[in-house]
Design a protein around this motif. Structure first.
Motif, PDB file in Angstrom:
ATOM      1  N   ASP A 118      42.869  41.907  51.884  1.00 56.56           N
ATOM      2  CA  ASP A 118      43.691  43.096  51.631  1.00 56.56           C
ATOM      3  C   ASP A 118      44.870  42.764  50.724  1.00 56.56           C
ATOM      4  OD1 ASP A 118      42.065  44.682  53.192  1.00 56.56           O
ATOM      5  OD2 ASP A 118      43.256  44.382  55.007  1.00 56.56           O
ATOM      6  N   LEU A 119      45.493  41.616  50.955  1.00 55.50           N
ATOM      7  CA  LEU A 119      46.608  41.199  50.110  1.00 55.50           C
ATOM      8  C   LEU A 119      46.158  41.006  48.670  1.00 55.50           C
ATOM      9  CD1 LEU A 119      48.275  38.582  52.512  1.00 55.50           C
ATOM     10  CD2 LEU A 119      49.045  40.908  52.054  1.00 55.50           C
ATOM     11  N   ILE A 120      44.972  40.424  48.498  1.00 46.33           N
ATOM     12  CA  ILE A 120      44.447  40.203  47.142  1.00 46.33           C
ATOM     13  C   ILE A 120      44.167  41.528  46.452  1.00 46.33           C
ATOM     14  CG2 ILE A 120      42.471  39.312  45.847  1.00 46.33           C
ATOM     15  CD1 ILE A 120      42.314  37.033  47.894  1.00 46.33           C
ATOM     16  N   GLN A 121      43.550  42.461  47.174  1.00 47.35           N
ATOM     17  CA  GLN A 121      43.253  43.757  46.570  1.00 47.35           C
ATOM     18  C   GLN A 121      44.532  44.481  46.154  1.00 47.35           C
ATOM     19  OE1 GLN A 121      40.423  44.155  45.516  1.00 47.35           O
ATOM     20  NE2 GLN A 121      38.826  44.601  47.001  1.00 47.35           N
ATOM     21  N   GLU A 122      45.576  44.404  46.986  1.00 44.60           N
ATOM     22  CA  GLU A 122      46.855  45.022  46.615  1.00 44.60           C
ATOM     23  C   GLU A 122      47.448  44.318  45.401  1.00 44.60           C
ATOM     24  OE1 GLU A 122      48.265  47.768  47.909  1.00 44.60           O
ATOM     25  OE2 GLU A 122      46.465  47.980  49.132  1.00 44.60           O
ATOM     26  N   GLY A 123      47.341  42.990  45.378  1.00 43.72           N
ATOM     27  CA  GLY A 123      47.822  42.247  44.219  1.00 43.72           C
ATOM     28  C   GLY A 123      47.075  42.620  42.954  1.00 43.72           C
ATOM     29  N   ASN A 124      45.771  42.900  43.087  1.00 40.44           N
ATOM     30  CA  ASN A 124      44.982  43.318  41.921  1.00 40.44           C
ATOM     31  C   ASN A 124      45.493  44.647  41.360  1.00 40.44           C
ATOM     32  OD1 ASN A 124      43.355  41.085  42.084  1.00 40.44           O
ATOM     33  ND2 ASN A 124      41.669  42.125  43.151  1.00 40.44           N
ATOM     34  N   ILE A 125      45.921  45.536  42.255  1.00 38.13           N
ATOM     35  CA  ILE A 125      46.501  46.801  41.784  1.00 38.13           C
ATOM     36  C   ILE A 125      47.762  46.525  40.968  1.00 38.13           C
ATOM     37  CG2 ILE A 125      47.603  48.940  42.538  1.00 38.13           C
ATOM     38  CD1 ILE A 125      45.736  48.912  44.966  1.00 38.13           C
ATOM     39  N   GLY A 126      48.606  45.605  41.473  1.00 35.77           N
ATOM     40  CA  GLY A 126      49.801  45.236  40.721  1.00 35.77           C
ATOM     41  C   GLY A 126      49.463  44.624  39.378  1.00 35.77           C
ATOM     42  N   LEU A 127      48.399  43.812  39.332  1.00 31.90           N
ATOM     43  CA  LEU A 127      47.978  43.200  38.059  1.00 31.90           C
ATOM     44  C   LEU A 127      47.549  44.269  37.065  1.00 31.90           C
ATOM     45  CD1 LEU A 127      47.150  40.840  36.239  1.00 31.90           C
ATOM     46  CD2 LEU A 127      44.965  40.761  37.481  1.00 31.90           C
ATOM     47  N   MET A 128      46.802  45.255  37.523  1.00 35.00           N
ATOM     48  CA  MET A 128      46.357  46.320  36.616  1.00 35.00           C
ATOM     49  C   MET A 128      47.533  47.151  36.114  1.00 35.00           C
ATOM     50  SD  MET A 128      42.691  47.538  38.207  1.00 35.00           S
ATOM     51  CE  MET A 128      43.206  47.558  39.923  1.00 35.00           C
ATOM     52  N   LYS A 129      48.512  47.381  36.975  1.00 34.19           N
ATOM     53  CA  LYS A 129      49.723  48.086  36.520  1.00 34.19           C
ATOM     54  C   LYS A 129      50.458  47.270  35.469  1.00 34.19           C
ATOM     55  CE  LYS A 129      50.637  50.787  40.710  1.00 34.19           C
ATOM     56  NZ  LYS A 129      51.583  51.060  41.815  1.00 34.19           N
ATOM     57  N   ALA A 130      50.480  45.955  35.662  1.00 33.68           N
ATOM     58  CA  ALA A 130      51.157  45.087  34.695  1.00 33.68           C
ATOM     59  C   ALA A 130      50.439  45.114  33.352  1.00 33.68           C
ATOM     60  CB  ALA A 130      51.222  43.659  35.238  1.00 33.68           C
ATOM     61  N   VAL A 131      49.109  45.047  33.370  1.00 31.88           N
ATOM     62  CA  VAL A 131      48.343  45.092  32.118  1.00 31.88           C
ATOM     63  C   VAL A 131      48.602  46.405  31.389  1.00 31.88           C
ATOM     64  CG1 VAL A 131      45.997  45.243  31.183  1.00 31.88           C
ATOM     65  CG2 VAL A 131      46.559  43.489  32.878  1.00 31.88           C
ATOM     66  N   LYS A 132      48.682  47.487  32.141  1.00 28.96           N
ATOM     67  CA  LYS A 132      48.914  48.801  31.541  1.00 28.96           C
ATOM     68  C   LYS A 132      50.263  48.879  30.851  1.00 28.96           C
ATOM     69  CE  LYS A 132      48.392  53.693  32.732  1.00 28.96           C
ATOM     70  NZ  LYS A 132      48.089  54.634  33.825  1.00 28.96           N
TER      71      LYS A 132
END
Length: 290
Positions: free
Chosen positions: A76-90
């Motif tokens: 779950d922590l990784i999936q939430e971190g992935n959301i943050g990564l996608m926001k950063a890329v955007k």
């Protein structure tokens, strides 16, 4: 700008398989990263954004591993971190002169922090900015300090730039335990001290609702009876100023009766005084005069 789809999910629910998969994605050179970022910003090329995300998923795994002490699933922590990564890329701008990994760490941690705060306890332990700072930093300090003495509390407060009171309150919250509302049915002693035993809500009981309606009706009758004792002009002023919508102003009534606004105010005060005398035992019925 178009949204970026989640590129990788946990295959078969296996965290080890997921980690092996994200490690297999090639890392990007600075030149490759810049070219992909420019394509995404200029052309909204989602394939370029996907490549940026895939190349940095291993970094999310590394960051999420640092939050393993909160009792939450690593996946779950990784999936939430992935959301943050996608926001950063955007939001990443290659002209800033920094690598994506340096820019993304803030977004990854922010999403993980929010997830932990939402799920660590039923009751939120951190709501203000100072409390959030303490929540994540105090837990690390307590691994070394245990229960802190006054000197250690002051040192932590100074180091984190928060008040001593905030440190003490957060330490108490971190050491508290969630309690069920109803208690344990098999343990009568625990049920006695459960919140359900002393937090009963009587607002919607039929008896209370009927009594409240009766009191309100009686107050309305007493108020109307008191207003009926006033002369016609005083009654009209009170009703226009307090009992109708929109409420009339002193100037409106002054023009109606051909007197000054100050004279209307005096009549109003006199009417209130007579009403108070007739409703001496119900002073709360009357609004305070302006």
């Amino acid at each position: 700008m178009s949204s970026i789809a989640v590129p990788v999910t946990l295959p078969g629910g296996s965290l080890d398989s997921y980690i092996q998969r994200v490690i297999s994605f090639p890392m990007l050179s600075a030149t490759e990263e810049r070219e992909l970022a420019e394509r995404f910003r200029r052309d909204e090329d989602l394939d370029a954004a996907r490549q940026l995300v895939l190349a940095h998923l291993r970094f999310v795994v590394r960051v999420a591993a640092g939050y393993g002490g909160y009792g939450l699933a690593q996946s779950d922590l990784i999936q939430e971190g992935n959301i943050g990564l996608m926001k950063a890329v955007k939001r990443f701008d290659p002209d800033m002169g920094v690598r994506l990994v340096s820019f993304a760490v803030h977004w990854i941690r922010a999403e993980i922090h929010e997830f932990i705060l939402r799920n660590w306890r039923i009751v939120k332990v951190a709501t203000t900015k100072a409390q959030r700072k303490l929540f994540f930093n105090l837990r690390r300090a307590k691994k070394r300090l245990g229960w802190m003495n006054s000197g250690e509390v002051r040192a932590v407060a100074l180091d984190l730039g928060v008040s001593v009171r905030d440190v003490v309150e957060m330490e108490q919250r971190l050491n508290a335990h969630d309690a069920t509302f109803d208690g344990a049915p098999e343990d009568d002693e625990d049920c006695v001290f459960a919140p359900a035993s002393y937090l009963e809500d009587y607002r919607y009981e039929p008896q209370a609702l009927v009594a409240e309606a009766q009191v309100e009706a009686m107050q309305q009758q007493r108020l109307q009876a008191g207003i009926a004792t006033l002369d016609e002009r005083s009654r009209d002023i009170i009703e226009a100023r307090w009992l109708t919508e929109p409420k009339a102003t002193l100037q409106d009534l002054a023009e109606r009766y051909g007197v000054s606004a100050e004279r209307i105010r005096q009549i109003e005060q006199g009417a209130f005084k007579r009403l108070r005398n007739s409703l001496a035992d119900e002073p709360a019925l009357l609004p305070a005069p302006a």
